[in-house]
Scaffold this active site. Sequence first.
Site, PDB file in Angstrom:
ATOM      1  N   ASP A   1      -9.637  -4.310  -8.705  1.00 35.79           N
ATOM      2  CA  ASP A   1      -9.310  -4.648  -7.317  1.00 35.79           C
ATOM      3  C   ASP A   1      -8.282  -3.685  -6.751  1.00 35.79           C
ATOM      4  O   ASP A   1      -7.424  -4.072  -5.954  1.00 35.79           O
ATOM      5  CB  ASP A   1      -8.786  -6.079  -7.230  1.00 35.79           C
ATOM      6  CG  ASP A   1      -9.035  -6.698  -5.861  1.00 35.79           C
ATOM      7  OD1 ASP A   1      -9.980  -6.271  -5.177  1.00 35.79           O
ATOM      8  OD2 ASP A   1      -8.279  -7.608  -5.473  1.00 35.79           O
TER       9      ASP A   1
ATOM     10  N   ASP B   1      -6.263 -12.050 -17.497  1.00 34.73           N
ATOM     11  CA  ASP B   1      -5.512 -11.030 -16.778  1.00 34.73           C
ATOM     12  C   ASP B   1      -5.551  -9.721 -17.556  1.00 34.73           C
ATOM     13  O   ASP B   1      -5.911  -9.683 -18.732  1.00 34.73           O
ATOM     14  CB  ASP B   1      -4.070 -11.486 -16.562  1.00 34.73           C
ATOM     15  CG  ASP B   1      -3.967 -12.535 -15.458  1.00 34.73           C
ATOM     16  OD1 ASP B   1      -4.932 -12.668 -14.678  1.00 34.73           O
ATOM     17  OD2 ASP B   1      -2.932 -13.230 -15.386  1.00 34.73           O
TER      18      ASP B   1
ATOM     19  N   ASP C   1      -4.714 -20.298  -8.513  1.00 38.24           N
ATOM     20  CA  ASP C   1      -5.090 -20.965  -9.753  1.00 38.24           C
ATOM     21  C   ASP C   1      -4.761 -22.456  -9.717  1.00 38.24           C
ATOM     22  O   ASP C   1      -5.610 -23.297 -10.038  1.00 38.24           O
ATOM     23  CB  ASP C   1      -4.403 -20.277 -10.933  1.00 38.24           C
ATOM     24  CG  ASP C   1      -2.925 -20.019 -10.674  1.00 38.24           C
ATOM     25  OD1 ASP C   1      -2.419 -20.511  -9.645  1.00 38.24           O
ATOM     26  OD2 ASP C   1      -2.278 -19.347 -11.478  1.00 38.24           O
TER      27      ASP C   1
ATOM     28  N   ASP D   1      -3.325  -7.936 -18.809  1.00 39.40           N
ATOM     29  CA  ASP D   1      -2.384  -7.766 -19.921  1.00 39.40           C
ATOM     30  C   ASP D   1      -2.527  -8.861 -20.964  1.00 39.40           C
ATOM     31  O   ASP D   1      -1.651  -9.001 -21.821  1.00 39.40           O
ATOM     32  CB  ASP D   1      -0.949  -7.748 -19.393  1.00 39.40           C
ATOM     33  CG  ASP D   1      -0.609  -9.003 -18.610  1.00 39.40           C
ATOM     34  OD1 ASP D   1      -1.544  -9.740 -18.234  1.00 39.40           O
ATOM     35  OD2 ASP D   1       0.584  -9.243 -18.360  1.00 39.40           O
TER      36      ASP D   1
END
Length: 1059
Positions: free
Chosen positions: A370, A624, A717, A626
């Site tokens: 993104d 995610d 979320d 990471d």
Amino acid sequence: MDRNEGGDFPINTPNNINSSGGSYNNSMNNSSNNIGRDIGNNQSSRNLKPKPSQSNLKWIARDLKKKSVRKDSERKLKSSGVLKKKNTVMDFGEDDGGSGDDGNITEGLPISEGMDDLPSSSNSRGGSGNDEQKKQFPKEMNSPSSEYGTTSGGQRFDTLVDPDISLAEMEEKMRQHKVYQEQQQQQQQQQQQQKQKDKELSSQKKKPSSMQLSKKKHVAKEDSETLETIIGEEKKEVVFEVKPYFSHAILQATMAVFLIWNIFYFAYRAGWTMNRTDYITFSYSILFIIVEFISFLGSALHLNNFTNPCTFVLVVTLEQILAKRRKKHPTVMMYVCTYKEPPSIVSRTFRTAISMDYPSENLWIGLLDDSVNYRESRGWAHLQSVEKNFLYVLLQKAVYSVHNIRPPVTSQHEDPHGILNETSSKIESSTKEVIEAEVQWFIEYFLLNSWFGVGQEIPRDADDAERALIAKLRDDNFSPYRTFTKSESEKISNFTIDSLQSLWHGSAFFRPLIRSILLKKDYVRNFVSELNNQHRLRFLNTEALAMAQYQVLMMGRQELPWDEISSGNVRIDFDTCDGPIVSPKCTYLRRRKPPIPHNKAGNINNALFNESTKADYEFLGLLDADQQPHPDFLKRVLPYFYSDEGQDLAFVQTPQFFSNIYPVDDPLGHRNMEFYGPVMEGRSANNACPFVGTNAIFRRQPLYDIGGIMYNSVTEDMYTGMKLQVSGYKSWYHNEVLVVGTAPVDLKETLEQRKRWAQGAVEIFSLTPWGYIRGKLGWRKMLYNLDSCIYPFLSPTAFFYGASPLIMSIWTVPIVVKDPIIFILVGMIPVMVLPRVIQYMILRAKRPYEAGKSGPSLWVEATDLWRAEQTFFGFAGTYISSWREGSASIVKLLKARKISRHKLAMWNWKRDFVKKPVVCEVFRQTKLVNENDNAQESSGKHKAEQSFRTSNKESDTIKNSRLFLPNIILFVVNILAMMSAVLRFNCFQNDMWLLVVVAGFSFSTLWHLWSFIPMALRQSEKQWPYASSYHAHNIVLFLVLGFLVLLFVDVKVCIPRVG
């Protein structure tokens, strides 16, 4: 002998219709011969015709008596439901599909004469006449003809008249059987009526929504078979057990004491305050009561999460469930979301995701890039990392399939000390390291320099069609937002070397496609052969390269079914060719952002609605950039979905764990063990686990039903988890560390992150009709979600507590009374001690141990209790600053929609679908981009397509310096308060206990802010070397010694009292 095969029948079988050689022969031969003749039309067997013997008559009296006793005992057992056997004459109503394998009904009886050919039991099961026998069987048993054995040819063997009983006994048994059937019917009717009443009561309590009704319609499908329909078991399969790890009675009793004691405390405080005559004391005391009452409500709301502390323990594995249900592994799509993370971190996460222990043909890994502009170098680096990791796994599997490197297995007597096995394992590990090094070297060389050995190719000229296609592909307005047709893909695979080089330099997004074509060329294999001849490679050979063939499919669309989240997509699929080696399918997806991109929510929804269909995958995982998953991540989470027959389970959440954070070296409170421990477990026990944005597995259909990830909040979320709960879905929490990530280690990034979270909480609180939520979820689940949204509004209490010591030390305003005993008993215990006791009991409770875990459960350390209070003071200013951003975004949204806040909230929560985009199975051919869009993109005025600018550390520090000021101000204020209290301690003996309380209060605030101040002043990008929170104990010791010195030293420094 097997009954399915031809041959002799044993004597004691239900297929042998026996009769005695005496007076029973005349009455039974006709019926037995008729039945044997009718059933024997389709099948054959050997005839059993023993000769009659006069000795058979001696058995009649003895056997009749024995058989009557046996039948009476079996009848009693069968009527009580204890025994259900099909080998007795009493079993008239048993329906086993017309099988002749009903046990022994002629045991101990003489063999009759004149038996015709009898059928085998195996062949009688599948006959066409079985259905008719099932329908006619009850009627024929009640008919008089059955009593005399004159049944039709389709009658079963176990309905024959028993020659050992008289007609009166047969009538009595028939009557008893009829009464038994009537009783069973009455019991079934009563049970159905009771179930109907229970359903009506449950429907009155909670009416199902339209989404629930529509959801239950597509539950009954062919592919969603339950355990009962497959293996015929009536008992429900147990996948996991919910085990409480703390006594609910003790917990509820302690909370009741906490509530009752606080009520008495506030009553005493109010009465004491109303009797004050001093205006300053009265005003300050009223304000203090209000702040304390708000803190009490926040504590009670937070302790509500601990009312049902339970942990989920798996009892079966995924392989066992699939083996029982005779199903294959479901297809899982794992999306790795990235925005501005470094490519090295994203590549490491993608490598761990593609290497998970799961069947490769059922695993699909997607990287959702993104970044701001598709021409940015970061996007090209992400695409190259996807190709590199995919090719690495593919080549590694090919090498292992070609070379057998498993060590030889030696027996114990050959290697009693384990020396040979240990040596073999060392050789195997070293061999794997060599293979990984060779594969890694070749991939790096191949990706950086794909044109080695070009001179070995036979040169040829390109034709006109090839030149036209090259010019078309190099057109900047046409690529890469387009779709390759089948004919174009075939033409590109047959391009000349010059054409491939021209396309290579035209656009970087075509390079993975060109490399997949080059890997099939002969000169690549010749290059590897030369290296092998020079002894530079040992395991990577031409055979492995031939097996590791892959294809790249370029796809992209300018016209999208759901254009609110993307104005065009770049999609590149990496897939293995047909062969023995299969690697997980990989996809790189990048979107052209619309004016309102919706950030991470829009990125995920673009992949969910625009680039996938229902047939692509059943489960969806979110990670995610990471967060690195454990190899057993999917195997440990997917079993929960198979315990949910109604498919009401929307997602399963796992905790976040950070590799760069340790319990004692966590000054910023990233671990948050209180939330990821008992809070999440308590909510999960009530089917209301929140979604934290990553490390979760979703069922695709529920997420599709609510319209994907929710908008109108930066914390999409938590908003999505609440929406799923309101829509009638369940969510569970698996407390096992299966994903490891990295947390921000400097104060600036942490404050930005916490400010964004608090802003999202403010937005959700403003756009949620809490009365409507309470009606849908009930009080307890509504309070769960309210606790997640209300914490930014409790932050002013931290500032009030931080400024109170200075006010009380200057004006000597008492909190309650000057008597320390009353203050400790009435104030300290209910307000400060009891909540900590409840938290400590739950956090330190022993969890149930689960064998076979892939990762540890999160264990709450003693310092985590202090971290929760520390972050309450340290992030108070950040949370208050988030009010403005959250309120501004809500006002902007309402102005854009031209609708009131209440109407927008009700519309946002009542809708069952945001939009129903129709995704075609085959991607459509795109058209040329409009000139206006190209001009707008080239001018750089398009907000969503601005080039990415790296963060300026100096400007960011100046911009976020205001977030450090509240901590610094509170720290200075409490230092002044402590100095004032120490000096006044020797001046005003009548206020000594108040000053002690003030000094302790200010010290507590300084203790909480201790780790933030050095980091704020230093402005370091690295973590402050804060070795342990227990250093504060030494500070307490020195302060106590200082107080003792001031008490016994005859030094009085008096400061005049203000006012």
